[in-house]
Design an enzyme around this catalytic site. Structure first.
Site, PDB file in Angstrom:
ATOM      1  N   THR A 299     -14.255 -30.266  44.244  1.00  0.00           N
ATOM      2  CA  THR A 299     -15.214 -29.346  43.630  1.00  0.00           C
ATOM      3  C   THR A 299     -14.975 -27.932  44.154  1.00  0.00           C
ATOM      4  O   THR A 299     -14.895 -26.965  43.371  1.00  0.00           O
ATOM      5  CB  THR A 299     -16.661 -29.784  43.930  1.00  0.00           C
ATOM      6  OG1 THR A 299     -16.881 -31.068  43.345  1.00  0.00           O
ATOM      7  CG2 THR A 299     -17.673 -28.793  43.390  1.00  0.00           C
TER       8      THR A 299
ATOM      9  N   CYS B  26     -22.817 -45.128  22.394  1.00  0.00           N
ATOM     10  CA  CYS B  26     -23.660 -44.987  21.215  1.00  0.00           C
ATOM     11  C   CYS B  26     -24.707 -43.945  21.546  1.00  0.00           C
ATOM     12  O   CYS B  26     -25.339 -44.017  22.597  1.00  0.00           O
ATOM     13  CB  CYS B  26     -24.293 -46.343  20.932  1.00  0.00           C
ATOM     14  SG  CYS B  26     -25.770 -46.291  19.958  1.00  0.00           S
TER      15      CYS B  26
HETATM   16  C1  LIG Z   1     -14.249 -36.638  42.178  1.00  0.00           C
HETATM   17  C2  LIG Z   1     -13.692 -35.598  41.312  1.00  0.00           C
HETATM   18  C3  LIG Z   1     -13.930 -34.252  41.579  1.00  0.00           C
HETATM   19  C4  LIG Z   1     -14.833 -33.786  42.692  1.00  0.00           C
HETATM   20  O1  LIG Z   1     -14.253 -34.020  43.940  1.00  0.00           O
HETATM   21  P1  LIG Z   1     -15.156 -33.849  45.264  1.00  0.00           P
HETATM   22  O2  LIG Z   1     -14.165 -33.909  46.364  1.00  0.00           O
HETATM   23  O3  LIG Z   1     -16.076 -35.025  45.240  1.00  0.00           O
HETATM   24  O4  LIG Z   1     -15.856 -32.565  45.182  1.00  0.00           O
HETATM   25  C5  LIG Z   1     -13.354 -33.315  40.751  1.00  0.00           C
HETATM   26  N1  LIG Z   1     -12.571 -33.682  39.730  1.00  0.00           N
HETATM   27  C6  LIG Z   1     -12.326 -34.973  39.443  1.00  0.00           C
HETATM   28  C7  LIG Z   1     -11.440 -35.307  38.296  1.00  0.00           C
HETATM   29  C8  LIG Z   1     -12.876 -35.971  40.222  1.00  0.00           C
HETATM   30  O5  LIG Z   1     -12.633 -37.237  39.910  1.00  0.00           O
END
Ligand SMILES: *Cc1c(COP(=O)(O)O)cnc(C)c1O
Length: 389
Positions: free
Chosen positions: A75, A329
């Site tokens: 994130t 759905c």
């Molecule tokens: C889990 C995930 C995130 C977020 O990662 P974090 O380390 O939990 O912040 C971002 N993008 C994708 C595709 C994810 O699967």
């Protein structure tokens, strides 16, 4: 013996591998130094450990250690990549291209940029989850500075054609960012061959700790600079200030090393289990639809819809399987996912869907147990819907 409840939600998070934990433990109580302490052995020791981890993470994606910035997870990496690049390139252009099936941390960061003077194009995807490259070409303008396309989708496992996408971005003078949170450590990634300029990954999706992640920033000419989103002591080449999470970084490094070493064998094993799961469901149940393509997909992902079953009811009945369930759905009380909507898998009577994420601890016996449980539950829910005869 199959443990119950059975965890099949490895896209949500993974357990820390015991080999990773063993590597991390000394960095809590004994080797607790701050890598920014340049004047004593505690600092030098921690700094060396971080260097090792940087090299391990870089090796997973064919980057150099100097191109790796440690963050708190995907994130944060996505936010730094998108906002940092947008802020530093705003004089060159203010257009960003992304995709409807991206993770919220990309879509919401783009939404934020949309309120700060940037124009964002959100590309639709095809029914197989892939973007249409001609549509991408059509979306590029002289103002486009950044294209953000995920390497693998977290719901339906679709693997986008990054090499081609990066080539198109570069032809138009734009950068390619990819959210590789699901792909890193699971399928081969080569940032050079795949034309990637910025790449996000996270520890807890690849058997490392939570709260440790990385952003790859290509050492390009002219130099690619990102406007820092956290100011302070100038750590991580000034891109991301704050004392480094040394135990987490050490764990992330070791986790990426294990993934790199074991990937060929482990991905073949998981693909076999995934196919066993799908075959088992299809042999014993009708009305099973795979969401997304099987051709370009994470080996450990299966996402299926079951006609004639309600999402909520499935969720209640399937308690001893830890999976992610949803509605296919839009009339149900469970909101269908934006990913299923984007691939057109949400329709009247679309039924319920399950995302299975298989992982390092999953065995053939576990898969057989999951098949039995799902077949039993879906058959009984369909019977209930049909009513007594
Ligand atoms: C889990 C995930 C995130 C977020 O990662 P974090 O380390 O939990 O912040 C971002 N993008 C994708 C595709 C994810 O699967």
């Amino acid at each position: 013996m199959t443990p119950r409840p059975l965890y099949l939600d490895y896209h949500a998070t993974t357990p820390v591998d015991p080999r990773v934990l063993a590597e991390m433990l000394p960095f809590f109580c004994e080797r607790f130094g701050n890598p920014a302490s340049r004047q004593h052995a505690w600092g030098w020791d921690a700094d060396r450990a971080v260097d090792t981890a940087r090299a391990q993470v870089a090796a997973l994606i064919n980057a150099t250690p100097a191109e790796i910035i440690f963050t708190s997870g995907a994130t944060e990496s996505n936010n730094l990549a998108l906002k940092g690049a947008a802020e530093s390139l705003r004089d060159r252009g203010r257009h960003i291209v992304t995709v409807a099936t991206e993770h919220k941390s990309v879509l919401d960061a783009c939404k934020r940029l949309g309120t700060c003077g940037f124009e964002v194009t959100v590309l639709a995807v095809q029914a197989d989850g892939l973007i249409d490259l001609d549509r991408l070409r059509g979306a590029m303008t002289p103002q486009t500075i950044l294209v953000s396309v995920m390497a693998a989708n977290n719901e339906i496992g679709t693997l986008q054609s990054l090499e081609a996408i990066g080539a198109i971005a570069h032809q138009h003078g734009a950068l390619l960012h990819t959210d590789a949170a699901q792909a890193a450590g699971k399928v081969p990634i080569d940032v050079r061959a795949m034309n990637i300029d910025l790449l996000s990954l996270t520890g807890h999706k690849l058997y490392g700790p939570k709260g440790a992640g990385a952003l790859f920033v290509a050492k390009a000419k002219p130099k690619l600079t990102l406007a820092p989103q956290i100011d302070g002591g100038g750590h991580e080449h000034g891109f991301r200030s704050g004392t480094l999470n040394v135990p987490g970084i050490v764990g992330l490094g070791r986790a990426t090393e294990i993934c790199r070493e074991e990937m060929p064998a482990e991905s073949a094993r998981l693909r076999g289990l995934r196919d066993r799961l799908l075959d088992g469901l299809r042999v014993r149940l009708g009305g099973v639809t795979v969401n997304g393509t099987l051709e370009r997909r994470l080996p450990h992902n299966l996402h299926v819809s079951f006609a004639g079953v309600e999402g909520e009811a499935l969720l209640m009945a399937i308690g001893d399987l830890a999976v992610s369930t949803g509605s296919a759905c839009s009339s149900g009380s469970q909101a269908p996912s934006h990913v299923l909507q984007a691939i057109g898998a949400v329709r009247e009577g679309g039924g319920a869907s399950i995302r299975f994420g298989l992982g390092r601890n999953t065995t053939a016996e576990d898969v057989d147990y999951a098949i039995d449980r799902v077949v039993t539950v879906v058959s009984s829910l369909r019977g209930a819907v049909a009513g007594p005869t």
